[in-house]
Design a protein around this motif. Structure first.
Motif, PDB file in Angstrom:
ATOM      1  N   LYS A 450     -16.778   9.959  -3.631  1.00 50.10           N
ATOM      2  CA  LYS A 450     -15.842   9.879  -2.508  1.00 50.10           C
ATOM      3  C   LYS A 450     -15.850   8.490  -1.884  1.00 50.10           C
ATOM      4  CE  LYS A 450     -15.846  14.787  -1.232  1.00 50.10           C
ATOM      5  NZ  LYS A 450     -16.175  15.763  -0.171  1.00 50.10           N
ATOM      6  N   VAL A 451     -17.033   7.926  -1.687  1.00 46.65           N
ATOM      7  CA  VAL A 451     -17.126   6.576  -1.114  1.00 46.65           C
ATOM      8  C   VAL A 451     -16.514   5.561  -2.068  1.00 46.65           C
ATOM      9  CG1 VAL A 451     -18.754   4.723  -0.532  1.00 46.65           C
ATOM     10  CG2 VAL A 451     -19.072   7.011   0.404  1.00 46.65           C
ATOM     11  N   TYR A 452     -16.781   5.727  -3.359  1.00 42.75           N
ATOM     12  CA  TYR A 452     -16.235   4.783  -4.334  1.00 42.75           C
ATOM     13  C   TYR A 452     -14.709   4.843  -4.331  1.00 42.75           C
ATOM     14  CZ  TYR A 452     -15.634   2.279  -8.746  1.00 42.75           C
ATOM     15  OH  TYR A 452     -15.266   1.365  -9.697  1.00 42.75           O
ATOM     16  N   ASN A 453     -14.137   6.038  -4.275  1.00 33.54           N
ATOM     17  CA  ASN A 453     -12.680   6.165  -4.233  1.00 33.54           C
ATOM     18  C   ASN A 453     -12.105   5.607  -2.941  1.00 33.54           C
ATOM     19  OD1 ASN A 453     -12.134   7.246  -6.736  1.00 33.54           O
ATOM     20  ND2 ASN A 453     -12.462   9.353  -6.066  1.00 33.54           N
ATOM     21  N   GLN A 454     -12.816   5.789  -1.837  1.00 30.83           N
ATOM     22  CA  GLN A 454     -12.348   5.227  -0.578  1.00 30.83           C
ATOM     23  C   GLN A 454     -12.389   3.702  -0.599  1.00 30.83           C
ATOM     24  OE1 GLN A 454     -10.841   6.616   2.001  1.00 30.83           O
ATOM     25  NE2 GLN A 454     -10.908   8.558   0.874  1.00 30.83           N
ATOM     26  N   LEU A 455     -13.351   3.140  -1.292  1.00 29.65           N
ATOM     27  CA  LEU A 455     -13.378   1.680  -1.449  1.00 29.65           C
ATOM     28  C   LEU A 455     -12.146   1.212  -2.217  1.00 29.65           C
ATOM     29  CD1 LEU A 455     -17.155   1.093  -2.316  1.00 29.65           C
ATOM     30  CD2 LEU A 455     -15.984   0.483  -0.204  1.00 29.65           C
ATOM     31  N   LYS A 456     -11.775   1.942  -3.257  1.00 32.77           N
ATOM     32  CA  LYS A 456     -10.575   1.573  -4.018  1.00 32.77           C
ATOM     33  C   LYS A 456      -9.315   1.757  -3.182  1.00 32.77           C
ATOM     34  CE  LYS A 456     -10.408   2.989  -8.308  1.00 32.77           C
ATOM     35  NZ  LYS A 456     -10.465   3.881  -9.494  1.00 32.77           N
ATOM     36  N   GLU A 457      -9.277   2.826  -2.375  1.00 30.71           N
ATOM     37  CA  GLU A 457      -8.119   3.029  -1.504  1.00 30.71           C
ATOM     38  C   GLU A 457      -7.995   1.892  -0.496  1.00 30.71           C
ATOM     39  OE1 GLU A 457      -5.713   5.247  -1.570  1.00 30.71           O
ATOM     40  OE2 GLU A 457      -6.533   6.098  -3.407  1.00 30.71           O
ATOM     41  N   PHE A 458      -9.116   1.439   0.004  1.00 28.84           N
ATOM     42  CA  PHE A 458      -9.098   0.310   0.943  1.00 28.84           C
ATOM     43  C   PHE A 458      -8.554  -0.937   0.266  1.00 28.84           C
ATOM     44  CE2 PHE A 458     -11.029  -3.401   2.905  1.00 28.84           C
ATOM     45  CZ  PHE A 458     -10.809  -3.179   4.254  1.00 28.84           C
ATOM     46  N   ILE A 459      -8.960  -1.179  -0.960  1.00 34.59           N
ATOM     47  CA  ILE A 459      -8.472  -2.345  -1.699  1.00 34.59           C
ATOM     48  C   ILE A 459      -6.969  -2.249  -1.916  1.00 34.59           C
ATOM     49  CG2 ILE A 459      -8.588  -3.525  -3.930  1.00 34.59           C
ATOM     50  CD1 ILE A 459     -11.582  -2.736  -4.009  1.00 34.59           C
ATOM     51  N   TYR A 460      -6.494  -1.033  -2.247  1.00 37.11           N
ATOM     52  CA  TYR A 460      -5.046  -0.843  -2.398  1.00 37.11           C
ATOM     53  C   TYR A 460      -4.326  -1.127  -1.081  1.00 37.11           C
ATOM     54  CZ  TYR A 460      -5.101   1.233  -7.085  1.00 37.11           C
ATOM     55  OH  TYR A 460      -5.209   1.423  -8.431  1.00 37.11           O
ATOM     56  N   ALA A 461      -4.896  -0.662   0.033  1.00 45.65           N
ATOM     57  CA  ALA A 461      -4.280  -0.895   1.343  1.00 45.65           C
ATOM     58  C   ALA A 461      -4.209  -2.388   1.653  1.00 45.65           C
ATOM     59  CB  ALA A 461      -5.062  -0.159   2.432  1.00 45.65           C
ATOM     60  N   CYS A 462      -5.260  -3.126   1.308  1.00 49.61           N
ATOM     61  CA  CYS A 462      -5.242  -4.590   1.505  1.00 49.61           C
ATOM     62  C   CYS A 462      -4.197  -5.242   0.618  1.00 49.61           C
ATOM     63  CB  CYS A 462      -6.621  -5.173   1.213  1.00 49.61           C
ATOM     64  SG  CYS A 462      -7.898  -4.659   2.374  1.00 49.61           S
ATOM     65  N   LEU A 463      -4.078  -4.737  -0.616  1.00 48.92           N
ATOM     66  CA  LEU A 463      -3.107  -5.313  -1.545  1.00 48.92           C
ATOM     67  C   LEU A 463      -1.685  -5.107  -1.032  1.00 48.92           C
ATOM     68  CD1 LEU A 463      -2.538  -6.627  -4.312  1.00 48.92           C
ATOM     69  CD2 LEU A 463      -2.432  -4.326  -5.259  1.00 48.92           C
ATOM     70  N   LYS A 464      -1.413  -3.939  -0.447  1.00 46.06           N
ATOM     71  CA  LYS A 464      -0.070  -3.671   0.060  1.00 46.06           C
ATOM     72  C   LYS A 464       0.330  -4.686   1.114  1.00 46.06           C
ATOM     73  CE  LYS A 464      -0.021   1.327  -0.760  1.00 46.06           C
ATOM     74  NZ  LYS A 464       0.002   2.666  -0.114  1.00 46.06           N
ATOM     75  N   TYR A 465      -0.610  -5.080   1.944  1.00 46.59           N
ATOM     76  CA  TYR A 465      -0.256  -6.043   2.992  1.00 46.59           C
ATOM     77  C   TYR A 465       0.022  -7.423   2.412  1.00 46.59           C
ATOM     78  CZ  TYR A 465      -0.202  -8.379   7.496  1.00 46.59           C
ATOM     79  OH  TYR A 465       0.199  -9.087   8.606  1.00 46.59           O
ATOM     80  N   SER A 466      -0.686  -7.792   1.369  1.00 49.40           N
ATOM     81  CA  SER A 466      -0.543  -9.146   0.818  1.00 49.40           C
ATOM     82  C   SER A 466       0.729  -9.309   0.000  1.00 49.40           C
ATOM     83  CB  SER A 466      -1.759  -9.476  -0.052  1.00 49.40           C
ATOM     84  OG  SER A 466      -1.843  -8.608  -1.162  1.00 49.40           O
ATOM     85  N   GLU A 467       1.436  -8.204  -0.293  1.00 50.91           N
ATOM     86  CA  GLU A 467       2.662  -8.311  -1.080  1.00 50.91           C
ATOM     87  C   GLU A 467       3.763  -8.990  -0.274  1.00 50.91           C
ATOM     88  OE1 GLU A 467       3.469  -4.293  -2.093  1.00 50.91           O
ATOM     89  OE2 GLU A 467       2.086  -4.232  -3.791  1.00 50.91           O
ATOM     90  N   ASP A 468       4.585  -9.782  -0.972  1.00 57.82           N
ATOM     91  CA  ASP A 468       5.772 -10.438  -0.399  1.00 57.82           C
ATOM     92  C   ASP A 468       5.434 -11.485   0.651  1.00 57.82           C
ATOM     93  OD1 ASP A 468       7.461  -8.827  -1.967  1.00 57.82           O
ATOM     94  OD2 ASP A 468       7.356  -7.224  -0.487  1.00 57.82           O
ATOM     95  N   LEU A 469       4.178 -11.913   0.717  1.00 62.76           N
ATOM     96  CA  LEU A 469       3.819 -12.966   1.669  1.00 62.76           C
ATOM     97  C   LEU A 469       3.891 -14.356   1.041  1.00 62.76           C
ATOM     98  CD1 LEU A 469       0.784 -11.478   3.652  1.00 62.76           C
ATOM     99  CD2 LEU A 469       3.212 -11.491   4.236  1.00 62.76           C
TER     100      LEU A 469
END
Length: 772
Positions: A450-469
């Motif tokens: 669960k923690v490992y998947n949440q770490l990946k979800e966090f990385i995806y959330a960070c990636l979403k913000y960096s798009e189109d910048l």
């Protein structure tokens, strides 16, 4: 006149009495002087004269008749002459009238056209017609009353046209103020559509830009072109401008230009638009509560500048590039300040992410119209830090929930599919475990995948913000890694510390935390690869940020280990608090070897045996360290009980009881409660206490004093200070025994012996101090 002349001639011809008399007198005088003339001649002359008189009478009658007839005929002629004169006068009047009418008709026609244009509200052609009427037609027509009335009415018509045009302009300004939201929404939608269609390799074209046409008050053919503008505006590139009729602006501009008031109009227009800009740039107080609040704010701003950009490129100088750029700089500073303020109130990462996407679309739309938006992207990088903090708060709750709900037990798996599900969620490989039949257990508990998947979800959330910048892959990779490091080193680390430090955490839970953090530590390089795969930046690239996961999980594991040690020692202290030694208990003769361990110590050893049985899965030397720490703590605590200043007297009997308790502990150590110790390594934890008790129970002071300081000394670990303190307590007991034993010789001898040993120990201590 002709008749009168004829009359006078007739009278002269006829000869009057006076004329005849004169003639006769002359003739007589002639006769007198010419006496020689004959009388016959006189008679003939008279006869001829008489004939002449008759003829004269006839002639007079004829002349009179002729004169009468002439007079009658002259009257008709005079009448005809008068009629002719009157006709000629009428002809001249008609010609003059035609001439005057030919000058007045253009005035009337022009004025009629003017009235028609005014009724049709074609004010710019009306103004041009008015100018033609005033400068050309009226001066040619002359001074007539209707011309004077028209001339007097011209200023009123100009004022009416000017006021009407200004009213239409005000209505236009009010309309675009109300509809700027819709204009901006359309422009942003078109920009979004254009961005989705554009290839990344192709430059993005300007969106919704009105086609520029060279038209202005100073251009050739301006009059005809402006008249055409009344009927049909310039063609638009399909865009947001189709929603707006700009004809009032052009019309008012042309009218004021013709009136010589262009500067006044420009100043008024710019002043009003600046006022509207201030209203548009003022955000609502609750804008930060919903995305629609931000969307309306952006739509209004885009709508405002789309209109200004269109006016800039179609009005021939009504606004210029410098004015628009100054207005945009003012707007940009206020937009950035407003977004910084309102975004700081937001604590929802989804809303911040949506806001970021909206700002990017807002910036791209205005960039399509040629406005510089680099400050907006700089501000987005600032908001990224806030977004990261909000994510950390959310993941802090998520991690705590995962840790609170975990049962801290190995995961049981009963089928191959179930095993694959877990191994797909978390990168785990154990060939030995794979060989075992089902059902079997994974070494970690549920919170690891669960923690490992949440770490990946966090990385995806960070990636979403960096798009189109408009960031490079390296910059995106660096942003994600820095944010992930904060999640690991701060948020997850605190959550693990919380899980370790919270109350009612048993030894089994702490052991499972150590096992879990070990597996999470081993998975860090998989996270590195995961980030590299989504950013296309290899993890070994130069200047690539490394993840702090290894140190985070190591620190958590060390904290859990320390908690195990401290918890174990605290539990040991609880058992030791039950110790109730009788410090003055007498020595039972012949039974010292049969003494049983204390009850509290038996319970303590039982607890330790059951506790260390769950340490079998601990990695490394955690179990050995915990066992060694427990044994040392027991030994140290028992030593402290002996040397406690509150215990002033002590008997040899209690030392034998302590000796029995230590033997129980040594038996526990020899049994090997945990694997991994070599030989009697665990017994070393009790060596200090063992040698001290042996020294006192065997009373082997001669050996101790003789061999002190030598490597081969049997009591090498006995501290002389501790031995001296214990002897002094025994001396107090001995003194008391001497008083109450009626000075038995054995007690007196023992008392003397104690005093002697104390003296020797003091000398030994003093010599050691002098040597050091």
């Amino acid at each position: 006149t002709h008749t009168n002349t004829l009359g006078l001639s007739a009278e002269s011809t006829g000869g009057g009495p006076e004329t005849q008399g004169t003639h006769t007198h002359t003739h007589t005088h002639t006769h007198t002087h010419t006496h020689t003339l004959t009388h016959q001649g006189f008679v003939d002359s008279i006869t001829e004269l008489l004939k002449v008189r008759g003829e004269a009478q006839k002639l007079k009658s004829q002349v009179t008749d002729t004169n009468r007839r002439l007079q009658d005929d002259g009257k008709d002629l005079l009448g005809c002459m008068e009629e002719l004169q009157q006709c000629r006068l009428q002809q001249r009047n008609i010609a003059s009238t035609v001439e005057k009418l030919s000058l007045c008709l253009p005035v009337l026609e022009t004025y009629s056209r003017l009235q028609e244009q005014m009724r049709a509200k074609r004010y710019y052609p009306a103004l041009r017609t008015l100018e033609q009427l005033e400068q050309t037609c009226l001066p040619r027509a002359g001074r007539y009353r209707f011309c004077s009335i028209m001339a007097d009415n011209i200023p009123h018509l100009r004022t009416h046209i000017r006021d009407t045009a200004m009213t239409q302009l005000k209505d236009f300004l009010e309309s675009i103020r109300k509809h700027s939201d819709k204009i901006g929404e359309t422009a942003i939608r078109q920009a979004q559509l254009q961005r989705s269609l554009d290839s990344s390799a192709q430059p993005r074209p300007l969106i919704g830009r009105r086609v520029r046409k060279e038209a202005g008050p100073g251009a050739k053919g301006h009059d005809s072109m402006m008249e055409q503008n009344e009927d049909e505006e310039e063609e638009d590139v399909p865009g947001a401008q189709e929603l707006v009729d700009f004809s009032p602006v052009y019309r008012c501009l042309h009218i004021y230009t013709v009136l010589g008031l262009r500067d006044e109009f420009e100043n008024y227009y710019r002043k009003q638009r600046r006022k509207q800009a201030r209203l548009v740039l003022q955000p609502h107080s609750n804008m930060h509560e919903t995305l629609d609040g931000y969307r309306r704010y952006f739509n209004q701003i885009v709508g405002f500048f789309v209109v200004e950009d269109h006016v800039l490129h179609t009005s021939q100088g009504l606004v210029n590039r410098v004015y628009v750029e100054e207005l945009w700089e003012l707007a940009l500073s206020k937009i950035v300040a407003a977004l910084r303020t309102h975004s700081s109130y937001c604590d929802n990462p989804d809303l911040v992410l949506d806001l970021k996407n909206l700002i990017v679309l807002f910036a791209d739309t205005l960039q399509g119209y040629g406005f510089p938006v680099s400050q907006l992207f700089d501000m987005l990088l600032e908001i990224h830090e806030q977004y990261g903090e909000i994510l950390l708060k959310r993941w802090n709750l998520t991690f705590r929930q995962v840790l609170d709900q975990d049962n801290y037990s190995p995961i049981p798996v009963s089928t191959e599919q179930e095993y694959k599900n877990y191994t797909s969620m978390f990168p785990f490989q154990d060939p030995e475990l794979e060989k075992l039949p089902f059902p079997k257990k994974l070494p970690f508990s549920e919170f690891v995948p669960k923690v490992y998947n949440q770490l990946k979800e966090f990385i995806y959330a960070c990636l979403k913000y960096s798009e189109d910048l408009h960031l490079s892959s390296t910059e995106v990779d660096d942003m994600i890694r820095k944010s992930t490091n904060l999640l690991l080193s701060r948020t997850l680390s605190h959550c693990l510390q919380y899980a370790i430090k919270k109350k009612n955490v048993g030894m089994a839970e702490l052991v499972q935390v150590i096992i879990n953090t070990t597996h999470l530590e081993q998975s860090c390089h998989f996270l590195e690869e995961f980030i590299s795969n989504i950013t296309n930046v290899p993890p070994d690239a130069i200047n690539s940020t490394k993840l702090y996961g290894t140190s985070t999980f190591k620190d958590a594991r060390h904290a859990a280990e320390a908690e195990i040690y401290s918890s174990l020692n605290a539990k040991i202290d609880q058992f030791l608090q039950l110790a109730d030694y009788d410090w003055m208990s007498p020595l039972q003769s012949g039974s010292n070897l049969q003494l049983q361990p204390s009850d509290f110590l038996i319970d303590l050893i039982t607890f330790l045996q059951s506790t260390f049985s769950v340490f079998t899965n601990l990695p490394g030397k955690v179990a050995q360290t915990a066992c060694m720490s427990a044994c040392k703590h027991i030994s140290t605590s028992l030593m402290q009980l002996l040397l406690d200043p509150e215990v002033r007297q002590i008997s040899i009997g209690v030392l034998h009881q302590l000796d029995a308790d230590v033997r129980e502990c040594e038996g526990f150590a020899r049994a090997g409660p945990v694997a991994g110790f070599q030989g009697d390594t665990l017994l070393l934890a009790f060596s200090d206490l063992r040698q001290l008790l042996d020294l006192f129970t065997q009373w082997d002071w001669s050996s101790y004093l003789a061999d002190y300081g030598k490597p081969t000394c049997k009591y090498l670990r006995v501290n002389p200070h501790a031995a001296l303190a214990l002897l002094e307590k025994m001396r107090e007991t001995s003194r008391k025994n001497v008083v109450f034993a009626q000075f038995r010789k054995s007690d007196r001898d023992r008392h003397k012996l104690i005093d002697t040993v104390i003296k020797q120990l003091r000398n030994l201590i003093c010599s050691n101090l002098a040597t050091n």
